[in-house]
Write a protein that holds these residues in place. Structure first.
Motif, PDB file in Angstrom:
ATOM      1  N   LEU A   1       0.760  -1.220  -0.037  1.00 25.04           N
ATOM      2  CA  LEU A   1       0.018  -0.156   0.131  1.00 25.04           C
ATOM      3  C   LEU A   1       0.972   1.123   0.052  1.00 25.04           C
ATOM      4  O   LEU A   1       0.618   2.142  -0.744  1.00 25.04           O
ATOM      5  CB  LEU A   1      -0.842   0.097   1.131  1.00 25.04           C
ATOM      6  CG  LEU A   1      -1.986   1.048   1.369  1.00 25.04           C
ATOM      7  CD1 LEU A   1      -2.921   0.865   0.235  1.00 25.04           C
ATOM      8  CD2 LEU A   1      -2.636   1.035   2.499  1.00 25.04           C
ATOM      9  N   GLY A   2       1.806   1.235   0.984  1.00 25.37           N
ATOM     10  CA  GLY A   2       2.700   2.508   1.101  1.00 25.37           C
ATOM     11  C   GLY A   2       3.601   2.501  -0.245  1.00 25.37           C
ATOM     12  O   GLY A   2       3.990   3.620  -0.776  1.00 25.37           O
ATOM     13  N   HIS A   3       4.253   1.373  -0.587  1.00 22.35           N
ATOM     14  CA  HIS A   3       5.261   1.464  -1.511  1.00 22.35           C
ATOM     15  C   HIS A   3       4.682   1.878  -2.998  1.00 22.35           C
ATOM     16  O   HIS A   3       5.245   2.754  -3.615  1.00 22.35           O
ATOM     17  CB  HIS A   3       5.883   0.329  -1.874  1.00 22.35           C
ATOM     18  CG  HIS A   3       7.040  -0.207  -0.469  1.00 22.35           C
ATOM     19  ND1 HIS A   3       7.416  -1.571  -0.274  1.00 22.35           N
ATOM     20  CD2 HIS A   3       7.219   0.743   0.607  1.00 22.35           C
ATOM     21  CE1 HIS A   3       8.140  -1.336   0.903  1.00 22.35           C
ATOM     22  NE2 HIS A   3       8.143  -0.109   1.316  1.00 22.35           N
ATOM     23  N   PHE A   4       3.737   1.254  -3.106  1.00 20.78           N
ATOM     24  CA  PHE A   4       2.986   1.543  -4.626  1.00 20.78           C
ATOM     25  C   PHE A   4       2.308   2.782  -4.605  1.00 20.78           C
ATOM     26  O   PHE A   4       2.227   3.466  -5.719  1.00 20.78           O
ATOM     27  CB  PHE A   4       2.278   0.217  -5.341  1.00 20.78           C
ATOM     28  CG  PHE A   4       2.881  -0.834  -5.660  1.00 20.78           C
ATOM     29  CD1 PHE A   4       3.305  -0.834  -6.992  1.00 20.78           C
ATOM     30  CD2 PHE A   4       3.418  -1.859  -4.902  1.00 20.78           C
ATOM     31  CE1 PHE A   4       4.086  -2.089  -7.420  1.00 20.78           C
ATOM     32  CE2 PHE A   4       4.107  -2.913  -5.272  1.00 20.78           C
ATOM     33  CZ  PHE A   4       4.780  -2.736  -6.559  1.00 20.78           C
ATOM     34  N   SER A   5       1.983   3.322  -3.737  1.00 28.35           N
ATOM     35  CA  SER A   5       1.391   4.634  -3.464  1.00 28.35           C
ATOM     36  C   SER A   5       2.369   5.789  -3.980  1.00 28.35           C
ATOM     37  O   SER A   5       2.387   6.764  -4.648  1.00 28.35           O
ATOM     38  CB  SER A   5       0.648   5.255  -2.366  1.00 28.35           C
ATOM     39  OG  SER A   5      -0.499   4.254  -1.878  1.00 28.35           O
ATOM     40  N   GLU A   6       3.528   5.519  -3.364  1.00 23.61           N
ATOM     41  CA  GLU A   6       4.664   6.390  -3.728  1.00 23.61           C
ATOM     42  C   GLU A   6       5.113   6.115  -5.047  1.00 23.61           C
ATOM     43  O   GLU A   6       5.573   7.087  -5.878  1.00 23.61           O
ATOM     44  CB  GLU A   6       5.868   5.851  -2.726  1.00 23.61           C
ATOM     45  CG  GLU A   6       7.264   6.736  -2.892  1.00 23.61           C
ATOM     46  CD  GLU A   6       8.281   6.459  -1.491  1.00 23.61           C
ATOM     47  OE1 GLU A   6       9.238   7.355  -1.747  1.00 23.61           O
ATOM     48  OE2 GLU A   6       7.896   6.175  -0.774  1.00 23.61           O
ATOM     49  N   ILE A   7       5.132   5.034  -5.634  1.00 21.51           N
ATOM     50  CA  ILE A   7       5.570   4.636  -7.099  1.00 21.51           C
ATOM     51  C   ILE A   7       4.650   5.483  -7.799  1.00 21.51           C
ATOM     52  O   ILE A   7       5.015   5.939  -8.991  1.00 21.51           O
ATOM     53  CB  ILE A   7       5.474   3.028  -7.404  1.00 21.51           C
ATOM     54  CG1 ILE A   7       6.724   2.499  -6.643  1.00 21.51           C
ATOM     55  CG2 ILE A   7       5.613   2.800  -8.987  1.00 21.51           C
ATOM     56  CD1 ILE A   7       6.527   0.772  -6.553  1.00 21.51           C
ATOM     57  N   ALA A   8       3.041   5.342  -7.673  1.00 24.11           N
ATOM     58  CA  ALA A   8       2.377   5.931  -8.086  1.00 24.11           C
ATOM     59  C   ALA A   8       2.455   7.624  -8.336  1.00 24.11           C
ATOM     60  O   ALA A   8       2.439   8.376  -9.295  1.00 24.11           O
ATOM     61  CB  ALA A   8       0.822   5.661  -7.655  1.00 24.11           C
ATOM     62  N   THR A   9       3.057   8.144  -7.296  1.00 20.25           N
ATOM     63  CA  THR A   9       3.189   9.343  -7.028  1.00 20.25           C
ATOM     64  C   THR A   9       4.544   9.849  -8.155  1.00 20.25           C
ATOM     65  O   THR A   9       4.511  10.849  -8.695  1.00 20.25           O
ATOM     66  CB  THR A   9       3.749   9.570  -5.634  1.00 20.25           C
ATOM     67  OG1 THR A   9       2.411   9.629  -4.944  1.00 20.25           O
ATOM     68  CG2 THR A   9       4.144  11.123  -5.479  1.00 20.25           C
TER      69      THR A   9
ATOM     70  N   SER B   1      -3.098   9.026  -5.560  1.00 19.36           N
ATOM     71  CA  SER B   1      -1.577   9.559  -5.924  1.00 19.36           C
ATOM     72  C   SER B   1      -1.260   9.689  -7.288  1.00 19.36           C
ATOM     73  O   SER B   1      -0.173  10.320  -7.587  1.00 19.36           O
ATOM     74  CB  SER B   1      -0.633   8.286  -5.500  1.00 19.36           C
ATOM     75  OG  SER B   1      -0.691   8.006  -3.847  1.00 19.36           O
ATOM     76  N   PHE B   2      -2.284   9.414  -8.234  1.00 20.52           N
ATOM     77  CA  PHE B   2      -1.850   9.261  -9.519  1.00 20.52           C
ATOM     78  C   PHE B   2      -3.152  10.131 -10.300  1.00 20.52           C
ATOM     79  O   PHE B   2      -4.528   9.621 -10.220  1.00 20.52           O
ATOM     80  CB  PHE B   2      -1.883   7.927 -10.150  1.00 20.52           C
ATOM     81  CG  PHE B   2      -1.381   7.822 -11.644  1.00 20.52           C
ATOM     82  CD1 PHE B   2      -0.186   8.275 -12.004  1.00 20.52           C
ATOM     83  CD2 PHE B   2      -2.794   7.849 -12.645  1.00 20.52           C
ATOM     84  CE1 PHE B   2       0.093   8.187 -13.543  1.00 20.52           C
ATOM     85  CE2 PHE B   2      -2.379   7.735 -13.943  1.00 20.52           C
ATOM     86  CZ  PHE B   2      -0.925   8.218 -14.298  1.00 20.52           C
ATOM     87  N   GLY B   3      -2.784  11.248 -10.700  1.00 21.06           N
ATOM     88  CA  GLY B   3      -3.867  12.243 -11.211  1.00 21.06           C
ATOM     89  C   GLY B   3      -4.329  11.800 -12.655  1.00 21.06           C
ATOM     90  O   GLY B   3      -5.418  12.068 -13.003  1.00 21.06           O
ATOM     91  N   GLY B   4      -3.745  10.900 -13.204  1.00 22.97           N
ATOM     92  CA  GLY B   4      -4.003  10.462 -14.742  1.00 22.97           C
ATOM     93  C   GLY B   4      -5.119   9.548 -14.625  1.00 22.97           C
ATOM     94  O   GLY B   4      -5.844   9.235 -13.737  1.00 22.97           O
ATOM     95  N   THR B   5      -5.496   8.958 -15.918  1.00 20.10           N
ATOM     96  CA  THR B   5      -6.294   7.834 -16.345  1.00 20.10           C
ATOM     97  C   THR B   5      -6.003   6.707 -15.686  1.00 20.10           C
ATOM     98  O   THR B   5      -4.704   6.187 -15.591  1.00 20.10           O
ATOM     99  CB  THR B   5      -6.475   7.653 -17.676  1.00 20.10           C
ATOM    100  OG1 THR B   5      -6.849   8.798 -18.517  1.00 20.10           O
ATOM    101  CG2 THR B   5      -7.299   6.511 -18.190  1.00 20.10           C
ATOM    102  N   LEU B   6      -6.751   5.989 -15.028  1.00 23.39           N
ATOM    103  CA  LEU B   6      -6.656   4.756 -14.302  1.00 23.39           C
ATOM    104  C   LEU B   6      -7.276   3.541 -14.862  1.00 23.39           C
ATOM    105  O   LEU B   6      -8.707   3.768 -15.033  1.00 23.39           O
ATOM    106  CB  LEU B   6      -7.008   4.998 -12.845  1.00 23.39           C
ATOM    107  CG  LEU B   6      -6.647   3.792 -11.698  1.00 23.39           C
ATOM    108  CD1 LEU B   6      -5.004   3.649 -11.914  1.00 23.39           C
ATOM    109  CD2 LEU B   6      -7.216   3.840 -10.368  1.00 23.39           C
ATOM    110  N   ILE B   7      -6.834   2.613 -15.247  1.00 28.26           N
ATOM    111  CA  ILE B   7      -7.472   1.389 -15.582  1.00 28.26           C
ATOM    112  C   ILE B   7      -7.355   0.286 -14.578  1.00 28.26           C
ATOM    113  O   ILE B   7      -6.130   0.175 -14.063  1.00 28.26           O
ATOM    114  CB  ILE B   7      -6.939   0.728 -16.943  1.00 28.26           C
ATOM    115  CG1 ILE B   7      -6.872   1.766 -18.054  1.00 28.26           C
ATOM    116  CG2 ILE B   7      -7.608  -0.523 -17.355  1.00 28.26           C
ATOM    117  CD1 ILE B   7      -5.845   1.191 -19.315  1.00 28.26           C
TER     118      ILE B   7
END
Length: 364
Positions: free
Chosen positions: A245-253, A285-291
């Protein structure tokens, strides 16, 4: 709740998609000798061109992958490029759009699948758990050799070369396969990456390989034609992470400011492993298009779209058995059932012989 549904059109980067139904990337092992797509592959993808977007099966960028191994097609030479051109022309003729999913197997390759006696490679000398499918049947994964830093640069260049060929072959964009236990995922997760150099340790360091690949592909494609696929909680091929949860939120950022076409998250609609659902945190964390992908059926897909939790939903098995899946859903028609025994067998059975709705009705 919004009024967005699976059939709401969407501006996708600079592409217009007529619906939000994505055909997920699915390995089918139907390439010809030499990892070259042929007419059968072109027919398979053409049949499914009513998807808002098709993401191709995983396409190898590794030039040292043996040509006679019954796995995935490649995009490392002119013959493979020509084979994929058959596919893209067929999809476009049917009004569809298709991205090429580029991948490197890393530690999940078996030595028998590599040329010149080469060994599998990975971020660290840690073998994947389980077995890999080979020409002689399932074999245990071998312990990979940890990549040296100059070799990492060579692989980054291989992704760029395949992306250049993909553009020449007529694809509409690129999806970088950073999921499901393949090489990029091996770098991203701390269960498989124990490096102490600039490619290991912190989340930023573990993401460096992916970011370099994005930049290299950006030499041949605009950012709004490049997507990335991640699978934060998928344990396939022995993958794990201490804090998905924490790591991939940071990756998305880290990915957020790059202007990507999309981020494609494998985050099961129904969690069975006790793993946290990462989609909401990644969405913030990611403002773009999400699939999103991961066991969604129509009802759950409509709910996640209506709630704003995602912009598109990818479907795998449903597209295997239903080449006209969007049309069937529009008509509220019954779906064909997939025959799992033919997912990876040669030939048209279980590949291009599933009936469309119009064919089924004509037989009544």
């Amino acid at each position: 709740m919004s009024t967005v549904s699976l059939f709401t059109p969407i501006e996708f980067g600079d592409l217009f998609l007529p619906n939000r139904i994505v055909m997920a990337p699915m390995t089918r092992r139907r390439a010809l000798y030499g990892k070259i797509p042929g007419e059968l592959n072109a027919l398979y993808y053409k049949q499914r061109s009513s998807a808002g977007l098709i993401v191709s099966e995983s396409v190898e960028v590794d030039p040292f992958s043996a040509i006679d191994v019954p796995t995935r097609p490649g995009l490392t030479n002119a013959a493979q490029e020509a084979g994929w051109r058959l596919v893209t022309h067929a999809v476009h003729a049917a009004g569809g759009k298709i991205f090429a999913q580029l991948s490197h197997m890393g530690r999940t390759a078996h030595p028998s699948q590599l040329l010149e006696g080469r060994q599998p490679v990975g971020p660290s000398a840690l073998a994947a758990a389980g077995t890999v499918y080979t020409s002689t049947g399932p074999e245990s994964y071998a312990t990979p050799r940890a990549l040296e830093i100059p070799e990492i640069g060579t692989i980054v260049s291989a992704f760029a070369s395949a992306a250049r060929r993909a553009r020449s072959a007529g694809f509409d964009g690129i999806e970088i396969h950073g999921a499901n236990g393949y090489l990029i995922d091996q770098f991203l997760r701390d269960g498989s990456n124990t490096r102490t150099d600039r490619y290991g340790g912190s989340v930023e360091n573990r993401t460096r390989f992916l970011l370099e690949i994005v930049a290299s592909i950006g030499m041949h494609w605009p950012a709004n034609r490049i997507g990335v696929r991640l699978s934060p909680t998928n344990s396939y091929q022995g993958m794990s992470d201490s804090d998905p949860l924490g790591h991939f939120s940071e990756i998305a950022t880290l990915l957020d400011p790059l202007g990507l076409a999309y981020l494609h998250i494998v985050d099961p609609a129904v969690q069975t492993s006790g793993q946290p659902v990462t989609r909401p945190a990644i969405r913030s964390s990611f403002g773009g298009t999400l699939i999103v992908a991961g066991g969604y059926e129509r009802t759950r897909a409509e709910k996640v779209l209506a709630s704003g939790g995602a912009d598109l939903v990818a479907f795998g098995e449903a597209f295997i058995a239903n080449p006209d899946l969007p049309h069937r859903w529009r008509q509220h028609a019954a779906l064909n059932v997939a025959d799992k025994s033919t997912f990876y067998t040669p030939g048209e059975q279980g590949y291009t012989d599933y009936p469309s709705l119009s064919w089924s009705l004509s037989r009544k």
